[in-house]
Design an enzyme around this catalytic site. Structure first.
Site, mmCIF file in Angstrom:
data_model
loop_
_atom_site.group_PDB
_atom_site.id
_atom_site.type_symbol
_atom_site.label_atom_id
_atom_site.label_comp_id
_atom_site.label_asym_id
_atom_site.label_seq_id
_atom_site.Cartn_x
_atom_site.Cartn_y
_atom_site.Cartn_z
ATOM 1 N N LYS A 90 -6.920 -4.406 2.794
ATOM 2 C CA LYS A 90 -7.262 -4.513 4.215
ATOM 3 C C LYS A 90 -8.222 -5.685 4.366
ATOM 4 C CE LYS A 90 -6.546 -2.122 8.141
ATOM 5 N NZ LYS A 90 -5.300 -1.456 8.552
ATOM 6 N N GLY A 115 -3.975 2.476 23.480
ATOM 7 C CA GLY A 115 -3.742 1.102 23.079
ATOM 8 C C GLY A 115 -2.305 0.887 22.684
#
Length: 360
Positions: A83, A185
């Site tokens: 990540k 979202g």
């Protein structure tokens, strides 16, 4: 380009590599965390977020990259876990030069890490990053990519939620159930559509007024609550956290009214032990990194030449994976999060050891 210092030592987390990246002229400050490459190159998105401190950014990337290793393992991918976070305000700090500087840092890792979209980054951003590195997925369709990964993220969450509903109530549908979607979202919007199509009653909230305006216009039948705290105590059957992580903690779990938790947010458990608190209250937790794997399945498919129907079929199997984890948890008398961890660790160990067979 250079590095900036950290106040937290990642040695104890088990990560293979943590890279601090800085380009002063563009304003780039980023951290790339590679937790494991036992199954293959690490794959995980880039989060662009205005962290309060560098220590907070580091903590996030360490947690998220570890979660990606487990997610990719249970998704059946031949990919490890990584990540990245970019420390800044994407609305103010994002620029072509910053994204391209970041892309050069990704390229410098030589393929140990593939990046993609996450909170604060979008398909168009990945197209810019890709001008400096070939190790990027989640690109636009125009550039041969998979497009918006939130499409299959939401589809996978819906499949995991169906499996949890079957385990709790005996039928794999949300019809007639009251589902609280916290965060409208990229993923929350698609999930809301799937739930309504399935016959669920949806309750929603979001911190962004634009998202509230969207749901009022698109789905006026959706009930709205004031904020995430109100959602936790709302009269709902299923709680679907779809924004940032850490929402299940010592304060929220005791007052949560839902009987099932299944959502898209990463790292929903604030700390170890929360999974037991949920189990003790009879709340079924579908592990986040299991049910939200549809997005990584979508962008991983891009690496071999994207085919949407193939990727969707793989994401649909999240239903079967979730069912198996919930069954295993009952059989072993452990919370689902523990059962999921065991399965992921077993696959990383079993497949990762094959690299000891020398190919010459």
């Amino acid at each position: 380009m250079g590095v900036f210092a950290s106040t937290e030592d990642p040695d104890s987390t088990g990560h293979e590599q943590v890279v601090f990246c800085q380009d002063k002229q563009s304003g780039l400050k980023a951290i790339i965390g590679i937790y494991s490459t036992a199954l293959g190159p690490a794959l995980g998105g880039t989060r662009f977020y205005p962290y309060a401190s560098e220590a907070e950014a580091l903590h996030d990337v360490l947690e998220l990259s570890r979660g990606m290793a487990y997610k990719n393992a249970l998704a059946g991918l031949d990919l490890g876990g990584g990540k990245a976070v970019i420390w800044g305000d994407p609305d103010k700090d994002k620029s072509e030069s910053l994204l391209r500087a970041y892309g050069r840092f990704v390229q410098s890792l030589g393929g140990r890490y593939y990046t993609a979209c996450d909170v604060g980054t979008y398909v168009a951003d990945m197209d810019v990053v890709a001008r400096e590195t070939r190790f990027v997925t989640g690109r636009s369709v125009e550039h041969g990519g998979a497009g918006d990964s939130s499409v299959l993220t939401a589809w996978g969450v819906f499949q995991g939620m169906r499996a949890a509903a079957e385990h709790m109530w005996g039928t794999p549908t949300l019809a007639g159930r009251r589902v609280g979607v916290s965060g409208l979202g990229k993923v929350g919007k698609h999930l809301t559509a799937h739930l309504i199509e399935d016959g669920a009653d949806v309750v929603a909230t979001d911190v962004d007024q634009r998202a509230i305006d969207w749901v009022r216009a698109a789905y006026p039948q959706v009930d709205l609550v004031a904020d995430a705290a109100a959602m936790v105590t709302a009269d709902i059957d299923v709680y679907a956290p779809c924004a940032l992580g850490g929402v299940l903690d010592d304060d929220t779990v005791p007052v949560l009214r839902a009987k099932v938790v299944a959502g898209a947010a990463n790292n929903q458990l604030a700390h170890a032990g929360i999974e037991k608190q949920l189990a003790d209250r009879g709340i079924l937790y579908a592990p986040d990194y299991v049910v939200n794997a549809g997005g990584v399945i979508q962008v991983a498919d891009e690496i071999e030449g994207f085919n949407f129907e193939r990727a969707k079929l793989r994401a649909t199997r999240i239903y079967d994976t979730t069912r198996e984890i919930l069954r295993l948890a009952d059989a072993e008398g452990v919370p689902p999060a523990v059962a999921a961890d065991r399965l992921a660790e077993r696959r990383m160990a079993d497949i990762g050891r094959l690299r000891t067979i020398h190919l010459g």
